[in-house]
Design an enzyme around this catalytic site. Structure first.
Site, PDB file in Angstrom:
ATOM      1  CG  ASP A 196      -2.228   0.754   0.959  1.00 61.73           C
ATOM      2  OD1 ASP A 196      -3.263   0.440   1.548  1.00 61.73           O
ATOM      3  OD2 ASP A 196      -2.173   1.692   0.126  1.00 61.73           O
ATOM      4  CE1 TYR A 197       1.228   8.154  -1.191  1.00 68.02           C
ATOM      5  CE2 TYR A 197      -0.011   7.422  -3.108  1.00 68.02           C
ATOM      6  CZ  TYR A 197       0.756   8.384  -2.460  1.00 68.02           C
ATOM      7  OH  TYR A 197       1.031   9.561  -3.098  1.00 68.02           O
TER       8      TYR A 197
END
Ligand code: GLC
Length: 715
Positions: free
Chosen positions: A257-258
């Site tokens: 994820d980011y």
């Protein structure tokens, strides 16, 4: 030598790490995380994947740089969060789950994939498969509610929809099952907070949707930001490598994820970026999204000996294989090569309207307040969400941010062309200002009905949107109370249209509204979908995929609970209960009214004595005793009353649908493989136990209203 092995033999370390890096195009220049312009990094091969690019022009531009201006010409993987539509926005996933219609779920994903691919995209970060039983958590909006069986069926439908029959076709995009795993039970419903659940809950509730996604051939998986019992998912070797890859056989790409790799330092499991990168790589994470951990940290980790070049090569191979499977080497411009025909876009919006109407969940309809007669003379449309087209979008709008989204007022005006329609907002969505309420109350005079449009702003659910008070925000309750009182004095019915990304705590609306529609966030065609239901063109058929609490104190609240040793017993204070609130939800899982009136009868179970290899056929007769045709969803639950492990009071094992005209009767037939009645024994290994199984069939998880049958399982 294969293309991949040939490339691998030619690649420098920097080029390999570029293939393991994904950055957001807009942020690469000024973002706080990855410095430098992505264009230069694409040219020198040190960025191999991008996200958050909108439009066929920009995607083609960057793809041309990668393919035509770099040493090895490796095409880019370009992803975007196409969660519930790309330009044409469909209802948010929680709303779409209310259809209990796998074909519709697949179709909307197929259409979203076509639209995204026509913009040059080859990957989405969806479906989101987090089971949530806590409406405080904003990302409840992105999932399919409280049940693992339902979420598993959604997983299969969405993977099929996004990826189509062949990942290499021009209108297919790689799906991404996220967020692996158990993100939903964040502590206190607070976004990104730690997670502590039992091994049993992990395996019975939160892993099954990902098992389903892997079985459906999902191309990529995204670990969650969260830690599970102190181990961040991004570094969770046991679940990412041993379980996902070794046990389930997932050989696709894991994309972080980011900035999640960088956040391993904040979790407190990595001393520096090189440590963080090594942990993620060793856990099997192939692509580093936006942390720049692999490019900056892995060279140091190699020197430290905490990773090997083989570790890196294994990940590079998986990324290159995904690009090969997507056909990007064969034709990197295949996606986005041509614009879609206008009639395709028109039909897609009509599909969004049909799905929107079917997502609407009618929670209450006293005295058949709805549907309104098409000849109604005057309607008052009141509330801050009455004329709020952009608020209809829902929490992820992909490329649809600035598309024209139809609000309630516009939809009602179109749906009731011969009706005088007046409007007043009354108050803003989330402000202290009550000054507009008197003007709104004026519209309760001389009108045939009030449509009171209330709820959350679209930004109040989704990521980073937990709410400690999941109620009506601002002064909307004051507006509602005043309207209910004013309208009642004049005998005017009040239909509440409620917008939210989660079940809200709404005791006043439940008590005072004459009709109550959960409109969730329905996307681009919201207003038209609502008009279709309010006017009776479409009977509402949505069924809530999540329990609605009476009070926040009941949360987490869900139907799949175990009995406990002291189940609620009226009159006995030493049983599982509250002093101040009943145990049951305001609206149970599966609740939703229609314009029909359905009666169930004649439950049949054949065979009623089965071994593990058998398939049980469950049949029930359904009759429509109402005045309107409608669609009914029939649920099949089971309960294993005595087993080696205490089992939930209800387990969802199937659902079916039937459409009936007034007076019609039909039979719903549901197949239940006895093997589905296996469960995880004391040692968390699958067991099949002989004994009496309750079969419960009906319209929702309200147990007392279900038809009860029995099935005898034999060894
Ligand atoms: C976000 C979300 C994730 C999304 C990713 C890319 O923070 O957690 O669901 O896919 O970043 O936008």
């Amino acid at each position: 030598m294969s293309r991949i092995e040939k490339l691998l033999s030619q690649m420098t370390l920097a080029e390999k790490l570029g293939q393991l890096t994904m950055t957001a195009s807009g942020y690469a220049v000024t973002g706080p995380i990855i410095a430098g312009d992505s264009t230069e990094s694409i040219k020198d091969g040190t960025i191999g994947n991008l996200l958050n690019i909108i439009g066929p022009g920009p995607t083609r531009e960057v793809q041309q740089i990668a393919v035509e201006q770099t040493r090895l010409g490796i095409p880019l993987l370009i992803g975007l969060d196409i969660i519930h539509g790309h330009r044409t926005l469909f209802p948010i996933p929680l709303a779409e789950a209310a259809l209990f219609d796998d074909a519709a779920w697949e179709l909307s994903a197929r259409e979203a994939a076509r639209e995204g691919a026509s913009d040059g995209l080859s990957m989405t970060f969806a479906p989101m498969l987090d089971v949530s039983r806590d409406p405080r958590w904003g990302r409840t909006a992105e999932g399919s509610g409280e049940d693992p069986y339902l979420t598993s069926r959604m997983a299969r439908a969405k993977v099929r929809g996004f990826q189509g029959s062949s990942l290499s076709s021009a209108d297919a995009i790689a799906a991404c099952a996220k967020h692996f795993c158990a993100y939903g039970p964040v502590t206190a419903g607070r976004e990104y907070a730690s997670v502590d659940i039992s091994e049993r809950t992990l395996h019975e509730v939160h892993l099954p949707p990902f098992v389903a996604a892997v079985a459906a051939g999902v191309a990529t998986i995204m670990p969650a930001f969260t830690d599970l019992a102190g181990i961040p998912m991004t570094a969770h070797k046991a679940l990412l490598r041993d379980y996902l890859r070794d046990q389930l056989g997932f050989d696709g790409v894991l994309v972080s994820d980011y900035n999640a790799i960088g956040e391993l330092m904040r979790h407190g499991v990595a001393a520096d970026l090189a440590d963080a990168a090594a942990l993620a790589l060793k856990a099997g994470v192939d692509i580093d999204m936006m942390a720049d951990g692999y490019r900056k940290g892995l060279p140091i980790a190699l020197e430290r000996g905490t990773v090997t070049m083989d570790d890196i090569d294994v990940c590079v191979r998986r990324v290159l294989k995904l690009k090969e499977d997507l056909g990007l080497f064969d034709d990197p411009y295949r996606r986005g090569a041509s614009a879609e025909a206008p009639e395709v876009l028109i039909e897609r919006r009509q599909l969004a309207r049909r799905i929107g109407a079917r997502a609407i969940t009618m929670l209450k309809n006293e005295r058949d307040t709805l549907p309104l007669s098409p000849t109604v003379k005057r309607l008052s449309v009141i509330g801050p969400l009455a004329d709020a087209g952009p608020e209809m979008r829902g929490c992820w709008w992909s490329a649809g941010e600035n598309e024209p989204h139809v609000g309630v007022l516009a939809g009602i005006r179109k749906g009731f062309p011969n009706t005088e329609i007046r409007h007043a907002p009354g108050t803003a969505i989330n402000s202290a200002d009550r000054s507009g309420i008197p003007a709104a109350l004026q519209l309760c005079n001389d009108t045939d009905a009030v449509l009171l449009c209330l709820g959350e702003a679209t930004a109040m659910s989704g990521e980073a949107a937990s709410r400690a008070y999941p109620e009506l925000p601002g002064q909307q309750l004051a507006l509602a109370e005043a309207v209910f009182e004013h309208a009642r004095e004049r005998g005017v019915p009040v239909i509440v249209v409620l917008f939210s990304g989660r079940p809200l705590v709404i005791p006043l609306l439940a008590e005072k509204a004459d009709a109550l529609l959960a409109a969730w966030f329905l996307g681009t065609e919201a207003g038209n979908a609502i008009s279709d239901v309010v006017s009776g063109i479409v009977s509402p058929s949505g069924r809530t995929p999540m329990s609605w609490p009476r009070a926040l104190g009941q949360v987490p609240i869900f139907f799949g609970q175990r009995n406990s040793g002291r189940p609620l017993s009226q009159g006995d204070s030493f049983t599982s209960r509250y002093l101040d609130v009943p145990n049951d939800p305001l609206y149970p899982f599966g609740h939703g009214l229609s314009y029909g009136s359905f009666v169930y009868d004649n439950l049949r179970i054949t065979p009623d004595n089965a071994s593990e290899a058998d398939v049980i056929t469950v049949r029930v007769d359904v009759g429509n005793h109402g005045r309107h045709g409608a669609e009914e969803t029939v649920f099949l639950f089971t309960h294993d009353k005595v087993a080696s492990v205490a089992r939930p009071l209800l387990e969802l094992k199937g659902y079916g649908k039937i459409s009936l005209q007034p007076g019609e009767t039909g039979t719903v037939e549901l197949l239940l493989p006895a093997s589905e009645l296996r469960f995880l024994g004391i040692d968390l290994k699958p067991v099949f136990e002989a004994g009496d199984i309750e079969i419960l069939v009906g319209a929702s998880a309200e147990r007392s209203r279900l038809l009860l049958g029995h099935l005898q399982l034999t060894d």
